[in-house]
Design a protein around this motif. Structure first.
Motif, PDB file in Angstrom:
ATOM      1  N   ILE A   1     -14.279 -22.871  20.628  1.00  0.00           N
ATOM      2  CA  ILE A   1     -13.378 -22.089  20.894  1.00  0.00           C
ATOM      3  C   ILE A   1     -12.172 -21.966  19.835  1.00  0.00           C
ATOM      4  N   PRO A   2     -11.588 -23.177  19.439  1.00  0.00           N
ATOM      5  CA  PRO A   2     -10.250 -23.241  18.620  1.00  0.00           C
ATOM      6  C   PRO A   2     -10.362 -22.515  17.231  1.00  0.00           C
ATOM      7  N   LEU A   3     -11.851 -22.382  16.973  1.00  0.00           N
ATOM      8  CA  LEU A   3     -12.328 -21.713  15.332  1.00  0.00           C
ATOM      9  C   LEU A   3     -12.352 -20.167  15.816  1.00  0.00           C
ATOM     10  N   CYS A   4     -11.761 -19.663  16.697  1.00  0.00           N
ATOM     11  CA  CYS A   4     -12.209 -18.247  17.043  1.00  0.00           C
ATOM     12  C   CYS A   4     -10.600 -17.528  16.720  1.00  0.00           C
ATOM     13  N   GLY A   5      -9.789 -18.190  16.285  1.00  0.00           N
ATOM     14  CA  GLY A   5      -8.371 -17.772  15.926  1.00  0.00           C
ATOM     15  C   GLY A   5      -7.298 -18.765  15.582  1.00  0.00           C
ATOM     16  N   SER A   6      -6.010 -18.418  15.446  1.00  0.00           N
ATOM     17  CA  SER A   6      -5.203 -19.239  15.340  1.00  0.00           C
ATOM     18  C   SER A   6      -4.429 -19.387  16.280  1.00  0.00           C
ATOM     19  N   HIS A   7      -3.417 -20.640  16.379  1.00  0.00           N
ATOM     20  CA  HIS A   7      -2.618 -20.867  17.481  1.00  0.00           C
ATOM     21  C   HIS A   7      -3.483 -20.960  18.782  1.00  0.00           C
ATOM     22  N   ILE A   8      -4.719 -21.591  18.830  1.00  0.00           N
ATOM     23  CA  ILE A   8      -5.522 -21.879  19.931  1.00  0.00           C
ATOM     24  C   ILE A   8      -5.409 -23.374  20.006  1.00  0.00           C
ATOM     25  N   ARG A   9      -5.215 -24.016  21.339  1.00  0.00           N
ATOM     26  CA  ARG A   9      -5.310 -25.424  21.404  1.00  0.00           C
ATOM     27  C   ARG A   9      -5.776 -25.676  22.737  1.00  0.00           C
ATOM     28  N   TYR A  10      -6.163 -26.962  23.058  1.00  0.00           N
ATOM     29  CA  TYR A  10      -6.512 -27.497  24.292  1.00  0.00           C
ATOM     30  C   TYR A  10      -5.270 -27.499  25.148  1.00  0.00           C
TER      31      TYR A  10
END
Length: 588
Positions: free
Chosen positions: A174-183
């Motif tokens: 999931i975090p590799l799907c775009g920028s500014h994505i975090r747990y």
């Protein structure tokens, strides 16, 4: 005449930050909450949301910020870790749709996947966004566009096959799907719902109570507090006080220059009448919320009696297991033993205590120092309990006559408990020794109990047998306790409130109750300043310090504003949110 000093309640009634770390350990597995507003077309069953679990959480990248920025998309596992039929992963933020597109577009397709229809479930295989490796052959995907979602943002839910390897693979992708994505951080989904005005602070607190509920009555209490009407009532009270304060300040600023339809005396008298009516509502609310707190913390019950009366045996029968040691030797229990148990849907903390006795001069038997300390603790435990159960046992004399063994120490303790306002119940143990106690206690036994405990009503007296294979009176005793618990936790009525308001008050949290109490103190100070009739001078109102009176109304309204976390008087909302959300699991 100078005014006497007035009591000002402290406004900062929140838990210190150091306490919240201990509170956060209470939630390891808690149910995922998805607003019913999200499911207008497709009902979906959810599992349970876990606390942060390292085996499923990908390692955070250095660029991942921990701030809850609206431009950041968060994601988390919302069901318990480990093997299961279905695992739910939730994402919230502007990149939610991009996550769906990147995960559902296969390598063989040059065209990105089309967005799913909002609030309709679609079955899609999930692929790695970079390698396009198949991660899950069939995941149920649901998309809820903001602002009509639980968080007020775009929300994506992926219902995966519940294998641990599949869960880890999808969470890592999931975090590799775009920028500014975090747990997500614990409670961050709900925090965003609050900031986007999808949930009020009282609703969020009730959500925490719902996750913590273990008994039926705790569930009912949490559901009552989860209603938006409770927050609306707090806000209604706050606005009433703001309006009243505005009227007084208008009297201060414009009394000499402007002509009002009402005289000064009438204006202040109207404010006083409204405040008095509000205080009555607040008192009822405070009393009912205190009763509701019994449901959350558990009703404290203490078993007291002479040595070897059968207190420990009775406790074992209630909890339906050998929880404490039982023997024929008097004085086996030396210290207080507390056990939490569900009795008729109520959380009850049972306290088994040392037997009450003093030195026996006739036999020369003395109470040792350890047993003496146990007796002191037994008295202390009884006086701190909500319900005191006096256990007396039937004895057979040398001439085969049946009687009761009631020690003077027990009678003295019960009298003290009654004076302190405790609920008192008397249990006659070992009824199997009496031939006439198959269903009810004989009159000779009742008369002895009435003489020893004249204030205890007959419907608070029960006969039982604590023998493992006996059912003498145990069910009737537990049913009687349940009736007492219902009486203790039922809301009291008000001449100015509705039945719905009475029961909603039961769901108020301790933080809310403390702030309402502080509000009531401010209103009491206000009435002390203006007097019960609002008697002021017709011309200038100089008989009353109107400035001080308006300031008391400001303090009262600020207390209510801190309950809801809304308005100009919301106070330290972030501090409150920190206390509430640190108890939440990550998927919330």
């Amino acid at each position: 005449m100078p005014l006497r000093p007035r009591l000002r309640p402290p406004l900062r009634v929140f838990c210190p930050r150091s306490v919240t770390f201990a509170m956060s350990a209470r939630f390891h597995h808690c149910p995922s909450r998805t607003s019913r507003r999200e499911f207008s077309h497709f009902p979906v069953e959810h599992g349970h949301a876990p606390h942060r679990h390292l085996s499923h959480q990908p390692l955070p990248s250095p660029e991942h910020s921990s701030s809850s920025s609206p431009s950041t998309t968060i994601y988390a596992l919302s069901t318990p870790p480990g093997k299961s039929a279905i695992a739910v992963v939730r994402a919230s933020g502007p990149a939610a749709l991009e996550i769906y597109t990147r995960l559902t577009t296969p390598l063989t397709s040059a065209i990105p996947s089309s967005p799913p229809k909002p609030r309709y479930a679609v079955l899609r295989p999930l692929h790695h966004p970079q390698t396009h490796e198949l991660l899950d052959p069939g995941a149920l995907c649901l998309y809820f566009p903001g602002p009509n979602s639980h968080t007020g943002e775009d929300v994506l839910e992926l219902h995966l096959h519940g294998g641990p390897a599949i869960i880890r693979a999808v969470l890592s992708a999931i975090p590799l799907c775009g920028s500014h994505i975090r747990y997500a951080e614990p409670g961050e989904f709900t925090r965003r719902a609050f900031h986007n005005e999808r949930l009020s602070l009282p609703e969020i607190e009730a959500l925490g109570e719902t996750l913590d509920a273990t008994t039926e009555e705790q569930r009912k209490r949490a559901v009552r507090g989860n209603s938006a009407r409770l927050a609306e009532r707090y806000e209604e009270w706050r606005r009433l006080l703001v309006q009243a304060r505005g009227e007084l300040e208008a009297l201060i600023d414009f009394a000499e220059d402007q002509h009002f339809e009402e005289s000064n005396r009438e204006l202040v008298a109207d404010v006083v009448m409204n405040v008095q009516m509000l205080r009555e509502k607040l008192w009822v609310h405070i009393e009912n919320s205190a009763r509701g707190e019994l449901l959350k913390s558990g009703i404290s019950l203490s078993l007291v009696g002479a040595p070897n009366a059968g207190k420990s045996s009775l406790l074992n029968r209630i909890v339906k297991r050998e929880a404490v040691i039982v023997s024929d030797e008097a004085g086996t229990t030396r210290d207080v033993v507390d056990l939490a148990v569900d009795v008729g849907g109520f959380m009850v903390v049972l306290g088994d205590t040392a037997g009450l006795r003093v030195d026996d001069v006739s036999s020369g038997e003395k109470v040792g120092r350890i047993e003496e300390e146990g007796i002191r603790r037994a008295r202390e435990r009884a006086m701190s309990a909500d319900v005191v159960v006096a256990v007396v046992d039937i004895v057979v004399n040398s001439d085969d006559r049946v009687g009761l063994l009631i020690s003077p120490e027990l009678v003295k303790l019960i009298n003290e408990a009654e004076e302190a306002g405790k609920e008192v119940v008397v249990v006659v143990n070992k009824t199997d020794l009496h031939p006439s106690t198959t269903h009810t206690l004989p009159m000779d036994i009742i008369r002895q109990l009435n003489d020893a405990f004249p204030n205890v009503k007959d419907d608070r007296i029960f006969g039982v047998s604590s023998l493992a294979k006996s059912e003498h009176g145990i069910k009737k005793f537990l049913d009687g306790l349940t009736g007492i618990f219902h009486h203790m936790t039922s809301p009291i009525s008000s001449s100015t409130g509705t039945v719905e308001e009475m029961y909603e008050s039961i769901g108020a949290t301790e933080r809310q109750r403390l702030l309402v109490e502080a509000c009531n103190v401010f209103l009491g100070n206000f009435l002390e300043i203006v007097g019960p009739e609002g008697a002021v001078s017709e011309e200038t109102g100089d008989d009353v310090d109107v400035v001080a009176a308006a300031e008391e109304l400001r303090g009262a309204a600020e207390c209510l504003g801190r309950i809801t976390g809304r308005g100009e008087m919301a106070g330290d909302v972030e501090e409150v949110l920190g206390v509430v959300f640190e108890k939440f699991c990550v998927g919330k």
